[in-house]
Design a protein around this motif. Structure first.
Motif, mmCIF file in Angstrom:
data_model
loop_
_atom_site.group_PDB
_atom_site.id
_atom_site.type_symbol
_atom_site.label_atom_id
_atom_site.label_comp_id
_atom_site.label_asym_id
_atom_site.label_seq_id
_atom_site.Cartn_x
_atom_site.Cartn_y
_atom_site.Cartn_z
ATOM 1 N N ILE A 256 0.724 -1.076 -0.011
ATOM 2 C CA ILE A 256 0.103 0.058 0.182
ATOM 3 C C ILE A 256 0.866 1.063 -0.044
ATOM 4 C CG2 ILE A 256 -1.753 1.219 1.258
ATOM 5 C CD1 ILE A 256 -2.729 -1.324 2.431
ATOM 6 N N ALA A 257 0.581 1.963 -1.040
ATOM 7 C CA ALA A 257 1.713 3.244 -0.918
ATOM 8 C C ALA A 257 0.665 4.549 -1.066
ATOM 9 C CB ALA A 257 2.279 3.197 -2.390
ATOM 10 N N VAL A 258 1.092 5.264 0.010
ATOM 11 C CA VAL A 258 0.316 6.479 0.334
ATOM 12 C C VAL A 258 1.031 7.510 -0.081
ATOM 13 C CG1 VAL A 258 -0.786 7.616 2.258
ATOM 14 C CG2 VAL A 258 -0.584 5.149 2.484
ATOM 15 N N ASN B 280 -3.588 9.892 -7.790
ATOM 16 C CA ASN B 280 -2.948 8.521 -8.002
ATOM 17 C C ASN B 280 -3.055 7.754 -9.263
ATOM 18 O OD1 ASN B 280 -5.627 7.597 -7.391
ATOM 19 N ND2 ASN B 280 -5.018 7.549 -5.190
ATOM 20 N N GLN C 180 -0.713 4.934 -10.299
ATOM 21 C CA GLN C 180 -1.408 3.531 -10.540
ATOM 22 C C GLN C 180 -1.090 3.064 -11.987
ATOM 23 O OE1 GLN C 180 -3.325 1.843 -8.057
ATOM 24 N NE2 GLN C 180 -2.516 0.201 -9.513
ATOM 25 N N TYR D 16 0.903 -2.768 -6.798
ATOM 26 C CA TYR D 16 0.544 -1.780 -5.730
ATOM 27 C C TYR D 16 -0.500 -1.371 -5.487
ATOM 28 C CZ TYR D 16 5.485 -0.802 -5.110
ATOM 29 O OH TYR D 16 7.168 -0.954 -4.926
ATOM 30 N N ARG D 17 -1.118 -1.034 -4.221
ATOM 31 C CA ARG D 17 -2.562 -0.335 -4.079
ATOM 32 C C ARG D 17 -1.971 1.187 -4.053
ATOM 33 N NH1 ARG D 17 -7.112 -3.347 -2.535
ATOM 34 N NH2 ARG D 17 -8.246 -1.716 -3.318
ATOM 35 N N PHE D 18 -2.341 2.190 -4.931
ATOM 36 C CA PHE D 18 -1.733 3.661 -4.600
ATOM 37 C C PHE D 18 -3.165 4.218 -3.848
ATOM 38 C CE2 PHE D 18 1.310 2.608 -7.478
ATOM 39 C CZ PHE D 18 2.406 3.258 -7.021
ATOM 40 N N VAL D 19 -2.847 4.513 -2.735
ATOM 41 C CA VAL D 19 -4.033 5.265 -2.350
ATOM 42 C C VAL D 19 -3.651 6.892 -1.945
ATOM 43 C CG1 VAL D 19 -4.991 3.230 -0.884
ATOM 44 C CG2 VAL D 19 -3.302 4.966 0.181
ATOM 45 N N LEU E 76 -8.461 5.093 2.898
ATOM 46 C CA LEU E 76 -8.464 6.226 1.962
ATOM 47 C C LEU E 76 -8.656 5.545 0.590
ATOM 48 C CD1 LEU E 76 -4.836 7.477 2.915
ATOM 49 C CD2 LEU E 76 -7.004 8.558 2.960
ATOM 50 N N PRO E 77 -9.240 6.230 -0.358
ATOM 51 C CA PRO E 77 -9.548 5.853 -1.530
ATOM 52 C C PRO E 77 -8.170 5.443 -2.710
ATOM 53 C CG PRO E 77 -9.610 8.311 -1.649
ATOM 54 C CD PRO E 77 -9.196 7.962 -0.374
ATOM 55 N N ASP E 78 -8.568 4.411 -3.190
ATOM 56 C CA ASP E 78 -7.498 4.129 -4.292
ATOM 57 C C ASP E 78 -7.547 4.724 -5.639
ATOM 58 O OD1 ASP E 78 -9.568 2.897 -5.766
ATOM 59 O OD2 ASP E 78 -8.392 0.589 -5.259
ATOM 60 N N ILE F 154 3.224 -4.161 3.009
ATOM 61 C CA ILE F 154 4.149 -3.106 3.144
ATOM 62 C C ILE F 154 3.624 -1.924 2.812
ATOM 63 C CG2 ILE F 154 6.407 -2.260 1.874
ATOM 64 C CD1 ILE F 154 6.607 -5.304 0.863
ATOM 65 N N LEU F 155 3.858 -0.946 3.865
ATOM 66 C CA LEU F 155 3.144 0.406 4.068
ATOM 67 C C LEU F 155 4.182 1.366 3.474
ATOM 68 C CD1 LEU F 155 0.495 1.976 4.555
ATOM 69 C CD2 LEU F 155 1.184 2.079 7.022
ATOM 70 N N ILE F 156 3.914 2.089 2.500
ATOM 71 C CA ILE F 156 4.822 3.050 2.076
ATOM 72 C C ILE F 156 4.279 4.640 1.986
ATOM 73 C CG2 ILE F 156 6.447 3.650 0.102
ATOM 74 C CD1 ILE F 156 6.312 0.767 -0.930
ATOM 75 N N PHE F 157 4.990 5.348 2.754
ATOM 76 C CA PHE F 157 4.644 6.637 2.618
ATOM 77 C C PHE F 157 5.668 7.358 1.672
ATOM 78 C CE2 PHE F 157 2.426 5.757 6.512
ATOM 79 C CZ PHE F 157 1.431 6.189 6.434
ATOM 80 N N TYR F 158 5.374 8.048 0.424
ATOM 81 C CA TYR F 158 6.095 8.561 -0.480
ATOM 82 C C TYR F 158 5.589 9.988 -1.032
ATOM 83 C CZ TYR F 158 3.320 7.540 -4.554
ATOM 84 O OH TYR F 158 2.269 7.198 -5.453
#
Lengths: 114, 130
Positions: free
Chosen positions: A22-24, A29, A33, A43-46, B102-104, B122-126
């Motif tokens: 999960i990429a925040v 996005n 995506q 990936y799930r982009f949120v 949160l919305p995808d 795996i939680l990624i903040f970018y």
């Protein structure tokens, strides 16, 4: 985005299937995506456009973006099946991102007996 | 080594460091050691100073100017501009972080809690698309 691309190269297809990525990020996005699909990454982009979640997580770099805007502080966490954080890395220099090889090791460590 | 050669070497080291850093940004060991370009600029400045000591020709001054400029800019970038203050975070090893929804990309809500008991995450903040 470099850290995401690196992680995609580091994790095998089977590893990507066994874990949710999960990429925040604050920006719209669809682009992210599309890029992930181009790289064949699972990936799930949120989107967190107002940084509400990022702020709640304590991962805002205040005034660190263009024009002094707040931006996320690059960070990566590996959570086990029970949702407990098993590995965490946050950057104190925006040029530096978590090493995909370290993330991969952390994911591997989840399945090895403790 | 002659002054001209030292000056040329200084420019090669300084410009080469910039080119190598940009070209190899995708390689984690390069990306994660930005201080290496500061070291290269310091080496280039030393070479230019040696060139200047041999002879005070224009090219030695040029090499010294270029390498000093890069050294100051590189040091400033890496140690001041790029610093992110360490803040207390909700992600702590051994703890469960707060849930979020949160919305995808297609607008569907994604909750961290959805994966609990199902899959590691795996939680990624970018920072965005760059």
């Amino acid at each position: 985005m470099a850290e995401l691309q690196g992680l995609g190269a580091e994790l095998s297809a089977a590893e990507q299937a066994g874990v949710e990525i999960i990429a925040v990020a604050p920006d719209p996005n669809e682009r992210s995506q599309k890029m992930a699909e181009g790289l064949r990454l699972a990936y799930r982009f949120v989107a967190d456009p107002d940084l509400a979640v990022t702020r709640r997580y304590g991962l805002v770099h205040a005034g660190g973006g263009p024009d002094g805007r707040d931006v996320p502080r690059p960070a990566t966490a590996v959570l086990d099946r029970d949702g407990i954080v098993r590995w965490f890395s946050a950057s104190t220099n925006y040029q530096v991102r978590p090493d995909p090889a370290d993330v991969r090791r952390a994911v591997h460590a989840l399945s090895s007996p403790r | 080594m002659t002054s001209a050669r030292l000056a040329a070497l200084s420019v090669v080291v300084a410009v080469g460091a910039v080119a190598a850093y940009i070209a190899l940004l995708r390689v984690p060991v390069v990306r994660n050691h930005p201080e290496a370009y500061v070291v290269a600029f310091a080496a280039a400045t030393t070479l230019a100073a040696l060139a200047l000591r041999r002879s005070r020709r224009w090219y030695a001054w040029l090499a010294l100017g270029l390498s000093t400029l890069l050294l100051v800019a590189g040091t400033w970038t890496n140690f001041v501009v790029a610093r992110i203050p360490a803040t207390p975070t909700a992600l702590r090893v051994g703890e469960r972080p707060p849930d979020f929804t949160l919305p995808d990309a297609s607008g569907r809500p994604v909750s961290l809690a959805d994966y609990r008991g199902r899959k590691p995450v795996i939680l990624i903040f970018y920072r965005g698309y760059w």
